[in-house]
Design a protein around this motif. Sequence first.
Motif, PDB file in Angstrom:
ATOM      1  N   GLU A  76     -13.069   2.811  39.456  1.00  0.00           N
ATOM      2  CA  GLU A  76     -14.202   3.266  40.230  1.00  0.00           C
ATOM      3  C   GLU A  76     -14.241   2.280  41.459  1.00  0.00           C
ATOM      4  OE1 GLU A  76     -14.881   3.043  36.804  1.00  0.00           O
ATOM      5  OE2 GLU A  76     -14.201   5.281  36.765  1.00  0.00           O
ATOM      6  N   GLY A  77     -13.779   1.140  41.402  1.00  0.00           N
ATOM      7  CA  GLY A  77     -13.974   0.165  42.578  1.00  0.00           C
ATOM      8  C   GLY A  77     -13.648  -1.401  42.002  1.00  0.00           C
ATOM      9  N   VAL A  78     -14.387  -2.251  42.756  1.00  0.00           N
ATOM     10  CA  VAL A  78     -14.055  -3.690  42.287  1.00  0.00           C
ATOM     11  C   VAL A  78     -15.638  -4.174  42.380  1.00  0.00           C
ATOM     12  CG1 VAL A  78     -13.328  -6.004  43.261  1.00  0.00           C
ATOM     13  CG2 VAL A  78     -12.063  -3.867  43.689  1.00  0.00           C
ATOM     14  N   SER A  79     -15.959  -4.860  41.122  1.00  0.00           N
ATOM     15  CA  SER A  79     -17.282  -5.970  40.989  1.00  0.00           C
ATOM     16  C   SER A  79     -16.598  -7.105  41.562  1.00  0.00           C
ATOM     17  CB  SER A  79     -17.495  -5.860  39.514  1.00  0.00           C
ATOM     18  OG  SER A  79     -17.870  -4.454  39.196  1.00  0.00           O
ATOM     19  N   ILE A  80     -17.738  -7.826  42.020  1.00  0.00           N
ATOM     20  CA  ILE A  80     -17.608  -9.236  42.643  1.00  0.00           C
ATOM     21  C   ILE A  80     -18.445 -10.345  41.961  1.00  0.00           C
ATOM     22  CG2 ILE A  80     -17.482 -10.566  44.597  1.00  0.00           C
ATOM     23  CD1 ILE A  80     -16.787  -7.203  45.345  1.00  0.00           C
ATOM     24  N   SER A  81     -18.343 -11.301  41.416  1.00  0.00           N
ATOM     25  CA  SER A  81     -19.101 -12.317  41.067  1.00  0.00           C
ATOM     26  C   SER A  81     -18.561 -13.583  41.858  1.00  0.00           C
ATOM     27  CB  SER A  81     -19.378 -12.427  39.674  1.00  0.00           C
ATOM     28  OG  SER A  81     -18.138 -12.812  38.898  1.00  0.00           O
ATOM     29  N   VAL A  82     -19.876 -14.453  42.015  1.00  0.00           N
ATOM     30  CA  VAL A  82     -19.382 -15.891  42.524  1.00  0.00           C
ATOM     31  C   VAL A  82     -20.211 -16.852  41.590  1.00  0.00           C
ATOM     32  CG1 VAL A  82     -19.675 -17.456  44.679  1.00  0.00           C
ATOM     33  CG2 VAL A  82     -19.204 -14.878  45.111  1.00  0.00           C
ATOM     34  N   ASP A  83     -19.348 -17.644  41.279  1.00  0.00           N
ATOM     35  CA  ASP A  83     -20.017 -18.948  40.124  1.00  0.00           C
ATOM     36  C   ASP A  83     -20.877 -18.169  39.146  1.00  0.00           C
ATOM     37  OD1 ASP A  83     -18.799 -20.785  41.279  1.00  0.00           O
ATOM     38  OD2 ASP A  83     -20.321 -21.460  42.420  1.00  0.00           O
ATOM     39  N   GLY A 137      -9.732   3.943  44.611  1.00  0.00           N
ATOM     40  CA  GLY A 137      -8.828   3.079  44.973  1.00  0.00           C
ATOM     41  C   GLY A 137      -8.688   1.861  45.444  1.00  0.00           C
ATOM     42  N   MET A 138      -9.887   1.197  45.559  1.00  0.00           N
ATOM     43  CA  MET A 138     -10.251  -0.051  45.770  1.00  0.00           C
ATOM     44  C   MET A 138      -9.786  -1.058  44.959  1.00  0.00           C
ATOM     45  SD  MET A 138     -11.303  -2.357  47.901  1.00  0.00           S
ATOM     46  CE  MET A 138     -12.483  -1.642  49.337  1.00  0.00           C
ATOM     47  N   GLY A 139     -10.133  -0.927  43.569  1.00  0.00           N
ATOM     48  CA  GLY A 139      -9.501  -1.408  42.394  1.00  0.00           C
ATOM     49  C   GLY A 139      -8.238  -1.645  42.485  1.00  0.00           C
ATOM     50  N   SER A 140      -7.303  -0.648  42.635  1.00  0.00           N
ATOM     51  CA  SER A 140      -5.924  -0.577  42.839  1.00  0.00           C
ATOM     52  C   SER A 140      -5.385  -1.355  44.136  1.00  0.00           C
ATOM     53  CB  SER A 140      -5.426   0.911  42.911  1.00  0.00           C
ATOM     54  OG  SER A 140      -5.593   1.451  41.598  1.00  0.00           O
ATOM     55  N   ALA A 141      -5.979  -1.164  45.315  1.00  0.00           N
ATOM     56  CA  ALA A 141      -5.780  -1.849  46.558  1.00  0.00           C
ATOM     57  C   ALA A 141      -5.869  -3.454  46.144  1.00  0.00           C
ATOM     58  CB  ALA A 141      -6.481  -1.394  47.693  1.00  0.00           C
ATOM     59  N   LEU A 142      -6.761  -3.975  45.455  1.00  0.00           N
ATOM     60  CA  LEU A 142      -6.917  -5.410  45.223  1.00  0.00           C
ATOM     61  C   LEU A 142      -5.929  -5.893  44.291  1.00  0.00           C
ATOM     62  CD1 LEU A 142      -9.468  -7.394  46.148  1.00  0.00           C
ATOM     63  CD2 LEU A 142      -9.262  -7.848  43.824  1.00  0.00           C
ATOM     64  N   ALA A 165      -9.918  -9.263  52.593  1.00  0.00           N
ATOM     65  CA  ALA A 165      -9.897  -8.133  53.230  1.00  0.00           C
ATOM     66  C   ALA A 165      -8.412  -7.538  53.897  1.00  0.00           C
ATOM     67  CB  ALA A 165     -11.019  -7.940  54.135  1.00  0.00           C
ATOM     68  N   ASP A 166      -8.200  -8.802  54.452  1.00  0.00           N
ATOM     69  CA  ASP A 166      -6.615  -8.417  55.103  1.00  0.00           C
ATOM     70  C   ASP A 166      -5.614  -8.168  54.270  1.00  0.00           C
ATOM     71  OD1 ASP A 166      -7.742  -8.884  57.480  1.00  0.00           O
ATOM     72  OD2 ASP A 166      -7.096 -11.324  57.699  1.00  0.00           O
ATOM     73  N   GLY A 167      -5.609  -8.538  52.858  1.00  0.00           N
ATOM     74  CA  GLY A 167      -4.820  -8.141  51.849  1.00  0.00           C
ATOM     75  C   GLY A 167      -4.968  -7.041  51.306  1.00  0.00           C
ATOM     76  N   VAL A 168      -6.321  -6.375  51.238  1.00  0.00           N
ATOM     77  CA  VAL A 168      -6.592  -5.072  50.696  1.00  0.00           C
ATOM     78  C   VAL A 168      -6.671  -3.964  51.955  1.00  0.00           C
ATOM     79  CG1 VAL A 168      -8.548  -3.880  50.043  1.00  0.00           C
ATOM     80  CG2 VAL A 168      -8.053  -6.259  49.136  1.00  0.00           C
ATOM     81  N   LYS A 169      -6.616  -4.399  53.019  1.00  0.00           N
ATOM     82  CA  LYS A 169      -6.753  -3.240  53.989  1.00  0.00           C
ATOM     83  C   LYS A 169      -5.364  -2.281  54.102  1.00  0.00           C
ATOM     84  CE  LYS A 169      -9.912  -5.457  57.326  1.00  0.00           C
ATOM     85  NZ  LYS A 169      -9.946  -6.266  58.494  1.00  0.00           N
ATOM     86  N   PRO A 170      -4.266  -2.772  54.138  1.00  0.00           N
ATOM     87  CA  PRO A 170      -3.097  -2.071  53.977  1.00  0.00           C
ATOM     88  C   PRO A 170      -2.890  -1.278  53.014  1.00  0.00           C
ATOM     89  CG  PRO A 170      -2.650  -4.482  54.386  1.00  0.00           C
ATOM     90  CD  PRO A 170      -4.056  -4.279  54.268  1.00  0.00           C
ATOM     91  N   ARG A 171      -3.310  -1.583  51.901  1.00  0.00           N
ATOM     92  CA  ARG A 171      -3.327  -0.641  50.487  1.00  0.00           C
ATOM     93  C   ARG A 171      -4.436   0.229  50.237  1.00  0.00           C
ATOM     94  NH1 ARG A 171      -1.342  -6.175  48.938  1.00  0.00           N
ATOM     95  NH2 ARG A 171      -3.401  -6.363  47.953  1.00  0.00           N
ATOM     96  N   HIS A 172      -5.374  -0.007  50.930  1.00  0.00           N
ATOM     97  CA  HIS A 172      -6.607   0.747  50.508  1.00  0.00           C
ATOM     98  C   HIS A 172      -6.710   2.216  51.672  1.00  0.00           C
ATOM     99  CE1 HIS A 172     -10.569   2.067  49.159  1.00  0.00           C
ATOM    100  NE2 HIS A 172     -11.177   1.968  50.318  1.00  0.00           N
ATOM    101  N   SER A 173      -6.478   3.209  50.992  1.00  0.00           N
ATOM    102  CA  SER A 173      -6.451   4.578  51.889  1.00  0.00           C
ATOM    103  C   SER A 173      -8.092   5.063  51.939  1.00  0.00           C
ATOM    104  CB  SER A 173      -5.435   5.419  51.231  1.00  0.00           C
ATOM    105  OG  SER A 173      -6.059   6.010  49.784  1.00  0.00           O
ATOM    106  N   GLY A 174      -8.867   4.501  51.355  1.00  0.00           N
ATOM    107  CA  GLY A 174     -10.247   4.956  51.436  1.00  0.00           C
ATOM    108  C   GLY A 174     -10.810   4.550  52.707  1.00  0.00           C
ATOM    109  N   SER A 175     -12.337   4.468  52.741  1.00  0.00           N
ATOM    110  CA  SER A 175     -12.969   4.186  53.939  1.00  0.00           C
ATOM    111  C   SER A 175     -13.017   2.708  54.439  1.00  0.00           C
ATOM    112  CB  SER A 175     -14.325   4.788  53.838  1.00  0.00           C
ATOM    113  OG  SER A 175     -14.987   3.754  53.063  1.00  0.00           O
ATOM    114  N   ALA A 176     -12.893   2.519  55.622  1.00  0.00           N
ATOM    115  CA  ALA A 176     -13.007   1.127  56.054  1.00  0.00           C
ATOM    116  C   ALA A 176     -14.162   0.540  55.685  1.00  0.00           C
ATOM    117  CB  ALA A 176     -12.860   1.155  57.678  1.00  0.00           C
ATOM    118  N   ALA A 177     -15.275   1.511  55.461  1.00  0.00           N
ATOM    119  CA  ALA A 177     -16.552   0.696  54.695  1.00  0.00           C
ATOM    120  C   ALA A 177     -16.662   0.106  53.817  1.00  0.00           C
ATOM    121  CB  ALA A 177     -17.602   1.967  55.233  1.00  0.00           C
ATOM    122  N   ALA A 178     -15.557   0.731  52.863  1.00  0.00           N
ATOM    123  CA  ALA A 178     -15.592  -0.061  51.691  1.00  0.00           C
ATOM    124  C   ALA A 178     -15.073  -1.290  51.781  1.00  0.00           C
ATOM    125  CB  ALA A 178     -14.544   0.872  50.758  1.00  0.00           C
ATOM    126  N   VAL A 179     -14.032  -1.709  52.515  1.00  0.00           N
ATOM    127  CA  VAL A 179     -13.477  -2.913  52.884  1.00  0.00           C
ATOM    128  C   VAL A 179     -14.734  -3.960  53.361  1.00  0.00           C
ATOM    129  CG1 VAL A 179     -11.841  -4.047  53.969  1.00  0.00           C
ATOM    130  CG2 VAL A 179     -11.149  -1.857  53.122  1.00  0.00           C
TER     131      VAL A 179
END
Length: 149
Positions: free
Chosen positions: A125-132, A143-148, A80-94
């Motif tokens: 449209e954003g970022v999909s997350i999977s774990v294992d 903008g979340m996808g681009s920010a990541l 999240a710390d890496g994404v925040k400075p590059r994401h211009s959308g809502s903080a709720a998304a982070v």
Amino acid sequence: DGLFLVGAGVRKKAIINVYAVAMYSSPTAIGSLGSMKKGKDAQSTLRDSSRTFNSLTPKTSFVLEMTFKADGKTIAEAIADGVKPRHSGSAAAVTELESLIVEGVKSKGGQATKGTIFRFDCDAEGVSISVDGNMQGKVASEGMGSALV
């Protein structure tokens, strides 16, 4: 997925390898380098091409494999710390991105141990997350996808 390995690296904290990461993107993103030599210009060109989502580059993915144990909150905050400075959308998304990572690690007992694999699929449209291999969800925020990336 029609994606190709673009590059890989290791994140170190002091002298400890924390995780390995690989970036996958479209042939168009890779082709944007043309005959550029390694360096900051090539890195910037590839980054821009990989985060400009369109029909030729619909998605860029990151696969992160833990090589050292860490708790979900620590991993989520670092990403999240890496994404925040590059994401211009809502903080709720982070915050949602952090929550999906934490919940994915909780499903493993609260610790991302050596070998835990995170996947982040970034698109317009954003970022999909999977774990294992288990889908945790998608942060649908422009903008979340681009920010990541």
